[in-house]
Design a protein around this motif. Structure first.
Motif, short mmCIF file in Angstrom:
data_model
loop_
_atom_site.label_atom_id
_atom_site.label_comp_id
_atom_site.label_asym_id
_atom_site.label_seq_id
_atom_site.Cartn_x
_atom_site.Cartn_y
_atom_site.Cartn_z
N ARG A 1 -9.88 2.18 4.14
CA ARG A 1 -10.25 0.93 4.80
C ARG A 1 -9.09 0.30 5.56
O ARG A 1 -9.31 -0.40 6.55
CB ARG A 1 -10.78 -0.06 3.76
CG ARG A 1 -12.04 0.41 3.04
CD ARG A 1 -12.50 -0.61 2.01
NE ARG A 1 -12.82 -1.89 2.63
CZ ARG A 1 -13.20 -2.98 1.96
NH1 ARG A 1 -13.29 -2.91 0.63
NH2 ARG A 1 -13.48 -4.10 2.59
N VAL A 2 -7.85 0.55 5.13
CA VAL A 2 -6.70 -0.19 5.67
C VAL A 2 -5.90 0.61 6.70
O VAL A 2 -5.48 0.06 7.72
CB VAL A 2 -5.77 -0.64 4.52
CG1 VAL A 2 -4.47 -1.22 5.06
CG2 VAL A 2 -6.48 -1.65 3.64
N LEU B 1 0.83 -1.20 0.00
CA LEU B 1 0.00 0.00 0.00
C LEU B 1 0.87 1.26 0.00
O LEU B 1 0.57 2.23 -0.70
CB LEU B 1 -0.92 -0.01 1.21
CG LEU B 1 -1.94 1.13 1.29
CD1 LEU B 1 -2.87 1.11 0.09
CD2 LEU B 1 -2.75 1.04 2.58
N THR C 1 -9.06 2.15 -0.73
CA THR C 1 -8.28 1.14 -0.01
C THR C 1 -7.59 1.73 1.21
O THR C 1 -7.57 1.13 2.29
CB THR C 1 -7.23 0.51 -0.96
OG1 THR C 1 -7.89 -0.01 -2.11
CG2 THR C 1 -6.47 -0.60 -0.26
N CYS C 2 -7.02 2.92 1.06
CA CYS C 2 -6.35 3.57 2.18
C CYS C 2 -7.33 3.87 3.32
O CYS C 2 -6.99 3.74 4.50
CB CYS C 2 -5.67 4.87 1.72
SG CYS C 2 -4.15 4.61 0.79
#
Length: 393
Positions: A176-177, A8, A173-174
């Motif tokens: 969520r992660v 990521l 994505t960022c």
């Protein structure tokens, strides 16, 4: 805090280089399509990094106060939306405006990726990961111009510029992660700024800041602005072939960056930086005066050896110099200097080769870095600084 996935961090870094890496092989075609002379290339390249001069420090302070995720996600979203808009820009002025907006989002990407590394890793492990991150960046810089040049040949430059839209799913994505919390202690804005100013006021940190400005002035002036025009004017190369030449530097850069931790365990930061700066100076001159395309490609690959050492080494030194609660602000100050170099380099280079030649422009870039190499011999560095507050390398 749980460390974020390495992939990521690498993906955020890659998104941060898309604004110009997909543009550079298509610069002559963009200018021709929108009815502008080659002397306007500098403004086209500079439009994206320009807002980062002011926005990077602001983004850094906000990331220290509100957490990395809450700032990184909006940056990615703005960057991706502007990339889509650039594909539909009807005029040169509209394209400049959209790229300026894209640069606001881009001002928080590469620096926050490095900050995430500094938040979760220390010592040689941090140095190694920063080097691997830089290797991913240079490999992307190798692939993207070739891909964008190919797309430009097949479908036109607008489709190439739209590649930056990959930042949109990455933003999701960022969110969520990445963890929501802040990495450091809660302090007032005034206290935060005083602490960052104290770090930035050290002579050793100023050395890194000034070197970053000159480095990216040369990269964006010589390599990304003058070289594409040089390849068209002197050798008649089209977008695909220009993209291939622009990509060759990553062969050396990726090799060095990927093994930065191994090199740093055996050589001092000063030795690495002096040698790399001299290599950049020599190969910058070689890019302008090589008589064949093959020799230009060799010079570009050797140029990459220098870049692949200097960029991650400077990032590592800045990360070393800053405590966690001020790391994003201090790193952002370095990025602000980088954006300044990315802005004045293309504009200055375009003016210079407009009144002289592209080869002369590259020679001036070589002279600048020869001076940096000489100064680096005696200049103080954070790795030698007893006041360094972060974990030792």
């Amino acid at each position: 805090m749980t460390a974020p996935p390495r992939w990521l961090i690498f993906a955020v870094t890659v998104s941060g280089i898309l604004a110009n890496s997909v543009l550079t092989p298509n610069i002559p075609d963009v200018l021709a399509d929108l009815g502008r002379p080659s002397s306007q290339a500098g403004w086209l390249v500079a439009a994206s990094p320009l807002p980062g001069v002011l926005m990077a420090p602001i983004i850094g302070v906000m990331a220290d106060r509100h957490g990395r995720r809450r700032i990184l996600v909006p940056c990615l979203t703005l960057f991706g939306l502007a990339a889509v808009a650039s594909a539909f820009a009807p005029t040169f002025e509209a394209l400049l405006a959209v790229r300026f907006i894209q640069g606001i989002g881009g001002a928080g990407l590469i620096n926050l990726a490095v900050v995430l590394i500094g938040d979760h890793w220390d010592g040689l492990e941090r140095t190694t990961l920063i080097g691997r991150n830089s290797a991913v960046l240079t490999l992307s810089l190798a692939l993207m111009p070739s891909l964008a040049g190919l797309i430009g040949d097949l479908a036109g430059w607008r489709w190439a510029l739209a590649l930056g839209a990959v930042a949109l799913p990455l933003a999701v994505t960022c969110w969520r992660v990445l963890p929501e919390g802040r990495p450091g202690a809660t302090i007032t804005i005034a206290g935060q700024l005083r602490g960052a100013a104290a770090v930035l006021g050290r002579r050793s940190v100023l050395t890194v800041l000034v070197t970053g400005v000159v480095l990216f002035t040369v990269i964006f002036g010589v390599f990304l602005t003058a070289l594409p025009v040089h390849l068209e004017q002197e050798f008649g190369l089209g977008p695909r072939d220009r993209g291939f030449i622009l990509s060759t530097f990553a062969l050396g850069a990726s090799l060095v960056s990927f093994n930065l931790g191994w090199l740093r365990a055996r050589l001092s930061a000063r030795t690495m930086l002096v040698a790399a700066c001299m290599l950049i100076a020599v190969t910058s001159a070689g890019l302008g005066f090589a008589p064949t395309v093959a020799l230009v490609a060799v010079a570009a690959a050797l140029y990459g050896l220098g870049d692949g050492t200097v960029i991650p080494a400077l990032q590592d030194l800045i990360t070393l110099a800053a405590p966690p609660e001020q790391r994003a602000a201090v790193m952002a100050a370095w990025v602000s200097g980088v954006r300044l170099g990315q802005t004045i380099g293309p504009i200055g280079a375009a003016w210079l080769f407009g009144v002289t030649s592209t080869a002369t422009t590259m020679l001036v870039g070589a002279a600048l870095f020869a001076l940096v190499a000489a100064a680096m011999v005696v200049a103080p560095l954070p790795s030698d600084d007893p006041e360094t507050t972060a974990a030792p390398a």
